[in-house]
Scaffold this active site. Structure first.
Site, PDB file in Angstrom:
ATOM      1  CE  LYS A  22     -20.798  25.453 -82.181  1.00 39.29           C
ATOM      2  NZ  LYS A  22     -20.280  26.356 -83.211  1.00 39.29           N
ATOM      3  CG  ASN A  23     -23.727  27.542 -84.316  1.00 37.81           C
ATOM      4  OD1 ASN A  23     -22.705  27.701 -83.625  1.00 37.81           O
ATOM      5  ND2 ASN A  23     -23.798  26.655 -85.283  1.00 37.81           N
ATOM      6  CB  CYS A 116     -11.660  26.248 -89.638  1.00 37.03           C
ATOM      7  SG  CYS A 116     -13.188  25.907 -90.493  1.00 37.03           S
ATOM      8  NE  ARG A 121     -16.511  28.774 -91.799  1.00 30.74           N
ATOM      9  CZ  ARG A 121     -16.747  28.248 -90.591  1.00 30.74           C
ATOM     10  NH1 ARG A 121     -15.948  27.328 -90.134  1.00 30.74           N
ATOM     11  NH2 ARG A 121     -17.757  28.688 -89.852  1.00 30.74           N
ATOM     12  CG  ASP A 305     -23.534  23.202 -88.606  1.00 28.95           C
ATOM     13  OD1 ASP A 305     -23.842  24.169 -87.889  1.00 28.95           O
ATOM     14  OD2 ASP A 305     -22.625  23.253 -89.463  1.00 28.95           O
ATOM     15  NE  ARG A 397     -14.397  25.230 -81.769  1.00 24.31           N
ATOM     16  CZ  ARG A 397     -14.484  25.515 -83.074  1.00 24.31           C
ATOM     17  NH1 ARG A 397     -13.825  24.799 -83.960  1.00 24.31           N
ATOM     18  NH2 ARG A 397     -15.222  26.516 -83.494  1.00 24.31           N
TER      19      ARG A 397
HETATM   20  C1  EPZ Z   1     -22.377  29.495 -89.161  1.00 23.96           C
HETATM   21  O1  EPZ Z   1     -21.060  29.714 -89.650  1.00 23.96           O
HETATM   22  C2  EPZ Z   1     -22.235  28.432 -88.088  1.00 23.96           C
HETATM   23  N1  EPZ Z   1     -21.369  28.917 -87.014  1.00 23.96           N
HETATM   24  C3  EPZ Z   1     -21.648  27.159 -88.690  1.00 23.96           C
HETATM   25  O2  EPZ Z   1     -21.626  26.163 -87.673  1.00 23.96           O
HETATM   26  C4  EPZ Z   1     -22.574  26.685 -89.811  1.00 23.96           C
HETATM   27  O3  EPZ Z   1     -22.011  25.548 -90.427  1.00 23.96           O
HETATM   28  C5  EPZ Z   1     -22.736  27.813 -90.851  1.00 23.96           C
HETATM   29  O4  EPZ Z   1     -23.238  28.993 -90.191  1.00 23.96           O
HETATM   30  C6  EPZ Z   1     -23.681  27.445 -91.973  1.00 23.96           C
HETATM   31  O5  EPZ Z   1     -24.922  27.158 -91.467  1.00 23.96           O
HETATM   32  C7  EPZ Z   1     -21.878  29.789 -86.114  1.00 23.96           C
HETATM   33  O6  EPZ Z   1     -23.032  30.170 -86.174  1.00 23.96           O
HETATM   34  C8  EPZ Z   1     -20.954  30.231 -85.026  1.00 23.96           C
HETATM   35  P1  EPZ Z   1     -21.818  31.209 -93.265  1.00 23.96           P
HETATM   36  P2  EPZ Z   1     -20.785  30.980 -90.635  1.00 23.96           P
HETATM   37  O7  EPZ Z   1     -21.344  32.595 -93.185  1.00 23.96           O
HETATM   38  O8  EPZ Z   1     -21.593  32.128 -90.210  1.00 23.96           O
HETATM   39  C9  EPZ Z   1     -19.585  31.575 -97.407  1.00 23.96           C
HETATM   40  C10 EPZ Z   1     -20.713  24.447 -86.370  1.00 23.96           C
HETATM   41  O9  EPZ Z   1     -20.327  23.306 -86.638  1.00 23.96           O
HETATM   42  N2  EPZ Z   1     -19.340  32.971 -96.988  1.00 23.96           N
HETATM   43  O10 EPZ Z   1     -23.272  30.929 -93.460  1.00 23.96           O
HETATM   44  O11 EPZ Z   1     -19.318  31.144 -90.759  1.00 23.96           O
HETATM   45  C11 EPZ Z   1     -18.647  30.632 -96.672  1.00 23.96           C
HETATM   46  O12 EPZ Z   1     -17.440  30.499 -97.370  1.00 23.96           O
HETATM   47  C12 EPZ Z   1     -20.365  25.610 -87.269  1.00 23.96           C
HETATM   48  O13 EPZ Z   1     -21.429  24.742 -85.370  1.00 23.96           O
HETATM   49  C13 EPZ Z   1     -18.783  33.864 -97.901  1.00 23.96           C
HETATM   50  O14 EPZ Z   1     -18.498  33.512 -99.033  1.00 23.96           O
HETATM   51  O15 EPZ Z   1     -21.355  30.383 -91.995  1.00 23.96           O
HETATM   52  C14 EPZ Z   1     -19.398  29.338 -96.638  1.00 23.96           C
HETATM   53  O16 EPZ Z   1     -19.133  28.649 -97.838  1.00 23.96           O
HETATM   54  C15 EPZ Z   1     -19.480  25.184 -88.439  1.00 23.96           C
HETATM   55  N3  EPZ Z   1     -18.547  35.141 -97.503  1.00 23.96           N
HETATM   56  C16 EPZ Z   1     -20.862  29.763 -96.629  1.00 23.96           C
HETATM   57  O17 EPZ Z   1     -20.884  31.149 -96.981  1.00 23.96           O
HETATM   58  C17 EPZ Z   1     -18.844  35.581 -96.236  1.00 23.96           C
HETATM   59  O18 EPZ Z   1     -18.619  36.783 -95.943  1.00 23.96           O
HETATM   60  C18 EPZ Z   1     -21.524  29.579 -95.280  1.00 23.96           C
HETATM   61  O19 EPZ Z   1     -20.954  30.479 -94.400  1.00 23.96           O
HETATM   62  C19 EPZ Z   1     -19.401  34.664 -95.327  1.00 23.96           C
HETATM   63  C20 EPZ Z   1     -19.636  33.363 -95.714  1.00 23.96           C
END
Ligand code: EPZ
Length: 418
Positions: A22-23, A116, A121, A305, A397
């Site tokens: 998915k990701n 969420c 996020r 995850d 999802r």
């Molecule tokens: C991706 O989300 C995945 N989703 C998530 O999978 C996964 O848990 C996550 O990466 C971490 O590995 C998809 O790929 C669609 P991040 P993403 O940006 O990109 C902080 C699932 O269950 N952050 O790495 O949103 C944020 O608050 C989902 O399949 C900022 O501070 O994750 C979080 O604490 C859930 N500022 C951390 O980074 C930003 O601009 C991780 O977020 C962006 C993120």
């Protein structure tokens, strides 16, 4: 609304074939906006998140045709650079169209994805990267409005956190920007490598995907691409833990064991047998399970995850296990639900201390997010008696018909109208 009914305490046995990731699919679908023409994606999973991203692309004027696991995306006639609020609210990953739309049409208007159940996020790092490439970005009335007069220019960007989404958005924008972009402290996830492999096929010069420094040299035109999505490592990890928690034996096929190194070593430490072949993983669970500690970290650390799923396993380990969640601020929604099933868990901020119990018992529990829901399925498969899981749309999802794959492994699970 639908729910799962699971009759537990049955060791799962058999073979399971992974679906596409998915990701990896979501950013690659967004990447199709960089191409003026058709691209062909294979091994695309059938998930509600993928359907939602398809709706986002259709709203922009893209034509998508799905034939089984193949998705054909024709972006020749994109008329809009703006997506609607209701669509974006259903799919946080819709923010990934921001970078490619801005790079292609010099304008993009995307709703703020918002938080969420697992956390707030934020997208500040996405915006920091695009601004450093010359974008004028305003966030007002719940929308991100981005413009760039004479096109994006490559830049050197340091990510304060190795955000997966921010790395992807910047890679996409940089693919057709003028000059070279360097992303420092980039995410090292396998899904970033798959996105890079997709873009390279289109003629984008990219070095360092999978490391913490990615160098992208923009290309004016990206040629149409055919690409097969990597298998879903989180689905793989979920089924590996299903074998461990039920004391069963599962062969996972079309896997990439190199994407699961951390989980494999953790399961072996716990006392679970894991055998690897080039694209297969055999997991044989047996009790007693040793207690263990897990701290989630950005890749290549233990994936957040898989934290809810291994928390369920910890409930049946001998002694006290400590689970620390460092990526998201609220990724313990499954804990009160596991406690309804007899789990003994104490929460201290971002840490959960799990005291193993001899068995879990069936209960009526609620899924609040994808992986929390998956952890409840795993607990239900191990528990004595029947478990009812509500709000399973969260699970759909991220897992393609999980109950069908589990039934093939001998599970007694059915999907019923709630
Ligand atoms: C991706 O989300 C995945 N989703 C998530 O999978 C996964 O848990 C996550 O990466 C971490 O590995 C998809 O790929 C669609 P991040 P993403 O940006 O990109 C902080 C699932 O269950 N952050 O790495 O949103 C944020 O608050 C989902 O399949 C900022 O501070 O994750 C979080 O604490 C859930 N500022 C951390 O980074 C930003 O601009 C991780 O977020 C962006 C993120």
């Amino acid at each position: 609304m639908q729910k799962f009914l699971i009759q537990g305490n049955i060791p799962l046995k058999g073979k399971v074939k992974l679906s596409g990731a998915k990701n990896a699919t979501l950013p690659i679908m967004a990447a199709s906006l960089l191409i003026r023409g058709k691209c062909y994606l294979d091994n695309v999973p059938k998930l509600t998140d993928i359907e939602m991203m398809g709706e986002v692309l259709r709203e922009l004027g893209t034509n998508l045709i799905r034939q089984d696991n193949r998705l054909t995306i024709d972006t020749s006639f994109i008329q809009k650079e703006e997506i609607s609020c209701e669509l974006a609210k259903k799919l946080r990953a819709s923010v990934l169209v921001l970078g490619p739309l801005l790079a292609r049409n010099k304008r993009a208007k995307v709703p703020l994805p918002g938080g969420c159940n697992i956390g707030s996020r934020p997208v500040n790092l996405h915006l920091k990267g695009l601004r450093s490439m010359g974008a004028n970005i305003e966030v007002k009335k719940g929308y991100i409005e981005a413009t760039v007069n004479s096109g994006l220019t490559g830049s050197s960007i340091y990510l304060d956190f190795p955000s997966v989404g921010a790395t992807e958005n910047i890679m996409l924008a940089a693919s057709i920007a003028r000059g070279t972009t360097v992303i420092k402290n980039a995410s090292r996830s396998p899904e970033i490598v798959d996105l890079s492999n997709f873009l390279k096929k289109g003629g984008v010069k990219i070095k360092g995907a999978g490391t913490d420094t990615i160098i992208i040299t923009g290309n004016k035109e990206i040629v149409p691409i055919t690409h097969s999505i990597i298998p879903d490592r989180i689905e793989a990890g979920t089924f590996m833990i299903a074998a461990a928690i039920t004391g069963g034996e599962i062969l996972i096929t079309n896997a990439k064991p190199e994407h699961l190194g951390v989980l494999i070593s953790k399961l072996k430490q716990i006392g679970v047998e894991v055998k690897l072949d080039k694209d297969k993983i055999m997991v044989k669970g047996s009790f007693p399970l040793k207690s263990f500690n897990v701290t989630t970290l950005p890749d290549p650390g233990f994936p957040t995850d898989l934290q809810p799923q291994i928390t369920s396993l910890a409930c049946l380990a001998d002694g006290e296990s400590v689970i620390s969640e460092t990526i998201f601020e609220n990724r313990f929604t499954h804990i009160p639900e596991l406690e309804k099933m007899g789990a003994k868990i104490t929460r201290r901020g971002k840490t959960a201390i799990v005291k193993g119990v001899p068995f879990l018992h069936g209960s009526c529990v609620v899924a609040y997010d994808i992986r929390g829901g998956a952890s409840l399925v795993l607990a239900g498969l191990a528990a004595r008696g029947t478990t009812e899981i509500l709000n399973i749309h969260h699970i759909d999802r991220g897992y393609q018909k999980i109950e069908e794959k589990l039934i093939l492994l001998g599970a007694k699970i059915k999907r019923v109208e709630d």
